[in-house]
Design a protein around this motif. Structure first.
Motif, PDB file in Angstrom:
ATOM      1  N   LYS A   1     108.918  48.233  27.096  1.00  0.00           N
ATOM      2  CA  LYS A   1     108.884  48.422  25.629  1.00  0.00           C
ATOM      3  C   LYS A   1     110.123  48.350  25.003  1.00  0.00           C
ATOM      4  N   ASP A   2     111.200  48.323  25.685  1.00  0.00           N
ATOM      5  CA  ASP A   2     112.748  47.951  25.027  1.00  0.00           C
ATOM      6  C   ASP A   2     113.080  46.448  24.976  1.00  0.00           C
ATOM      7  N   GLY A   3     112.144  45.753  25.607  1.00  0.00           N
ATOM      8  CA  GLY A   3     112.495  44.281  25.493  1.00  0.00           C
ATOM      9  C   GLY A   3     113.258  43.775  26.709  1.00  0.00           C
ATOM     10  N   ASN A   4     113.511  44.374  27.666  1.00  0.00           N
ATOM     11  CA  ASN A   4     114.185  44.093  28.924  1.00  0.00           C
ATOM     12  C   ASN A   4     113.206  43.200  29.915  1.00  0.00           C
ATOM     13  N   ARG A   5     113.399  42.045  30.348  1.00  0.00           N
ATOM     14  CA  ARG A   5     112.728  41.154  31.093  1.00  0.00           C
ATOM     15  C   ARG A   5     112.686  41.757  32.615  1.00  0.00           C
ATOM     16  N   LEU A   6     111.440  42.001  33.159  1.00  0.00           N
ATOM     17  CA  LEU A   6     111.240  42.627  34.464  1.00  0.00           C
ATOM     18  C   LEU A   6     110.786  41.355  35.252  1.00  0.00           C
ATOM     19  N   GLY A   7     110.442  40.443  34.848  1.00  0.00           N
ATOM     20  CA  GLY A   7     109.957  39.077  35.924  1.00  0.00           C
ATOM     21  C   GLY A   7     108.992  38.311  35.204  1.00  0.00           C
ATOM     22  N   GLU A   8     108.268  37.543  36.083  1.00  0.00           N
ATOM     23  CA  GLU A   8     107.156  36.572  35.434  1.00  0.00           C
ATOM     24  C   GLU A   8     105.952  36.923  36.287  1.00  0.00           C
ATOM     25  N   SER A   9     105.053  36.986  35.377  1.00  0.00           N
ATOM     26  CA  SER A   9     103.499  37.224  35.938  1.00  0.00           C
ATOM     27  C   SER A   9     102.444  35.899  35.707  1.00  0.00           C
ATOM     28  N   ARG A  10     101.669  35.722  36.601  1.00  0.00           N
ATOM     29  CA  ARG A  10     100.596  34.586  36.505  1.00  0.00           C
ATOM     30  C   ARG A  10      99.460  35.347  35.806  1.00  0.00           C
ATOM     31  N   ALA A  11      99.182  36.599  36.046  1.00  0.00           N
ATOM     32  CA  ALA A  11      98.166  37.303  35.746  1.00  0.00           C
ATOM     33  C   ALA A  11      98.378  37.400  34.050  1.00  0.00           C
ATOM     34  N   ALA A  12      99.483  37.648  33.591  1.00  0.00           N
ATOM     35  CA  ALA A  12      99.782  37.715  32.239  1.00  0.00           C
ATOM     36  C   ALA A  12      99.591  36.531  31.491  1.00  0.00           C
ATOM     37  N   ALA A  13      99.998  35.337  32.294  1.00  0.00           N
ATOM     38  CA  ALA A  13      99.705  33.942  31.697  1.00  0.00           C
ATOM     39  C   ALA A  13      98.260  33.486  31.651  1.00  0.00           C
ATOM     40  N   ARG A  14      97.199  33.917  32.465  1.00  0.00           N
ATOM     41  CA  ARG A  14      95.906  33.886  32.463  1.00  0.00           C
ATOM     42  C   ARG A  14      95.405  34.466  31.081  1.00  0.00           C
ATOM     43  N   GLN A  15      95.700  35.727  31.110  1.00  0.00           N
ATOM     44  CA  GLN A  15      95.352  36.589  29.885  1.00  0.00           C
ATOM     45  C   GLN A  15      95.831  35.805  28.580  1.00  0.00           C
ATOM     46  N   ALA A  16      96.953  35.377  28.382  1.00  0.00           N
ATOM     47  CA  ALA A  16      97.681  34.964  27.347  1.00  0.00           C
ATOM     48  C   ALA A  16      96.729  33.824  26.988  1.00  0.00           C
ATOM     49  N   ILE A  17      96.719  32.840  27.928  1.00  0.00           N
ATOM     50  CA  ILE A  17      95.927  31.578  27.557  1.00  0.00           C
ATOM     51  C   ILE A  17      94.375  31.788  27.314  1.00  0.00           C
ATOM     52  N   ALA A  18      93.767  32.759  27.749  1.00  0.00           N
ATOM     53  CA  ALA A  18      92.413  33.096  27.595  1.00  0.00           C
ATOM     54  C   ALA A  18      92.183  33.559  26.048  1.00  0.00           C
ATOM     55  N   GLN A  19      93.139  34.390  25.620  1.00  0.00           N
ATOM     56  CA  GLN A  19      93.385  34.773  24.219  1.00  0.00           C
ATOM     57  C   GLN A  19      93.236  33.636  23.250  1.00  0.00           C
ATOM     58  N   VAL A  20      94.309  32.861  23.528  1.00  0.00           N
ATOM     59  CA  VAL A  20      94.398  31.733  22.676  1.00  0.00           C
ATOM     60  C   VAL A  20      93.272  30.705  22.834  1.00  0.00           C
ATOM     61  N   VAL A  21      92.656  30.605  23.771  1.00  0.00           N
ATOM     62  CA  VAL A  21      91.332  29.729  23.663  1.00  0.00           C
ATOM     63  C   VAL A  21      90.475  30.327  22.474  1.00  0.00           C
ATOM     64  N   VAL A  22      90.260  31.595  22.871  1.00  0.00           N
ATOM     65  CA  VAL A  22      89.419  32.159  22.044  1.00  0.00           C
ATOM     66  C   VAL A  22      89.562  32.444  20.346  1.00  0.00           C
ATOM     67  N   SER A  23      90.620  32.589  20.343  1.00  0.00           N
ATOM     68  CA  SER A  23      91.203  32.393  18.974  1.00  0.00           C
ATOM     69  C   SER A  23      91.032  31.038  18.222  1.00  0.00           C
ATOM     70  N   ARG A  24      91.548  29.989  19.064  1.00  0.00           N
ATOM     71  CA  ARG A  24      91.469  28.506  18.692  1.00  0.00           C
ATOM     72  C   ARG A  24      89.947  27.986  18.243  1.00  0.00           C
ATOM     73  N   ILE A  25      89.139  28.653  19.387  1.00  0.00           N
ATOM     74  CA  ILE A  25      87.463  28.185  18.995  1.00  0.00           C
ATOM     75  C   ILE A  25      87.017  29.062  17.793  1.00  0.00           C
ATOM     76  N   GLY A  26      87.443  30.187  17.678  1.00  0.00           N
ATOM     77  CA  GLY A  26      87.204  30.950  16.595  1.00  0.00           C
ATOM     78  C   GLY A  26      87.825  30.297  15.246  1.00  0.00           C
ATOM     79  N   MET A  27      88.968  29.900  15.402  1.00  0.00           N
ATOM     80  CA  MET A  27      89.667  29.140  14.201  1.00  0.00           C
ATOM     81  C   MET A  27      88.784  28.006  13.574  1.00  0.00           C
ATOM     82  N   ALA A  28      88.190  27.246  14.665  1.00  0.00           N
ATOM     83  CA  ALA A  28      87.609  25.964  14.184  1.00  0.00           C
ATOM     84  C   ALA A  28      85.967  26.153  14.001  1.00  0.00           C
TER      85      ALA A  28
END
Length: 291
Positions: free
Chosen positions: A179-206
């Motif tokens: 919550k303070d902006g300190n980097r804790l590492g990298e996550s593939r699960a976070a990447a999957r959630q991020a990309i899924a959200q972007v796909v939904v918003s792009r389709i909704g945008m179109a």
């Protein structure tokens, strides 16, 4: 990420502030108001990548979505009857989308030219093949159905283009922060959630821009006006698409916060262990999902 000035409260106080010179040292320059600082921050955030700090390509920024998409989408909806036209405008659209997806990616891991080229060719080819396949399936159906082929192709293409252009994130993960902006590492699960959200918003945008104008244009083409002035078809289509995008773009960008979050318990087991070791009190991590 930057600093917040003492005494700032509410949402503003929680937002990382990025600037240079005196601001980066936590000092407000003389004569500069808080509103001016926030306006400068908004301008900076719209032009520079939140993870890498690099200045983003102009046509890849969200501010270019309406003028670029209204032109490309309007032409896709106008010139949908012939295979060469479908091929050309789908290629133009997916090339533009590839630039947008790369520009608004999440994370700061470098991408080689070879990886970028492979992703672009794969994404664009997949999208164009999808569009041509859908066109061939609907050629014997009523004309109004054919008008929706570009939207179906764009929706399917987004499911191909975005993951392929951001495949490095799926393989290596994206930065996760406390919550303070300190980097804790990298996550593939976070990447999957991020990309899924972007796909939904792009389709909704179109969706509004590619679903509403075809219905209106199908009705108008039966009237005397467009029969008398057929050259008005493309300008009208582009204008209708632009009107829809003016509202759909900001609304769909706001469907999911750019600074998205995930419970630590939903991360990969090894990442969970790493986070609990580095920050035992952290229950939720945050990450830039991209746009």
């Amino acid at each position: 990420m930057g600093w917040v000035f003492p005494g700032w409260t509410g949402l503003r106080a929680l937002t990382p502030f990025r600037c240079s010179g005196p601001c980066r040292a936590g000092k407000v320059p003389a004569g500069v108001t808080e509103d001016q600082l926030w306006r400068a921050k908004y301008i900076y955030d719209s032009a520079f990548h939140p993870d890498t700090g690099e200045k983003m390509v102009l046509v890849g920024r969200m501010s270019a979505q309406v003028p670029m998409n209204m032109t490309i989408t309007g032409c896709m909806l106008t010139f949908y009857r012939t295979t060469p036209a479908v091929l050309f405008w789908q290629w133009v659209n997916q090339s533009f989308n590839a630039v947008v997806n790369y520009t608004n990616r999440s994370g700061d891991a470098p991408i080689t030219t070879g990886q970028l080229g492979t992703a672009y060719v794969s994404a664009t080819t997949g999208a164009v093949v999808t569009a041509l396949g859908l066109k061939s399936l609907t050629k014997h159906l009523p004309s109004i159905i054919g008008r929706f082929v570009p939207f179906a192709a764009v929706a399917a293409a987004n499911c191909i283009n975005i993951p392929l252009m951001r495949q490095r994130e799926l393989k290596l993960g994206i930065p996760i922060l406390d919550k303070d902006g300190n980097r804790l590492g990298e996550s593939r699960a976070a990447a999957r959630q991020a990309i899924a959200q972007v796909v939904v918003s792009r389709i909704g945008m179109a969706a509004p821009a590619m679903a509403i104008p075809p219905v209106i244009m199908n009705a108008l083409e039966k009237r005397a006006f467009l029969k008398r002035y057929p050259w008005m078809n493309a300008p009208l289509q582009v204008g209708l698409v632009g009107l829809c995008l003016v509202f759909a773009t900001p609304l769909c960008c706001a469907l999911f916060p750019q600074k998205s979050s995930m419970r630590v318990s939903r991360l990969e087991p090894e990442v969970q262990a790493w986070v609990r070791e580095k920050s035992p009190c952290t229950e939720t991590v945050y990450f830039n999902k991209g746009l």
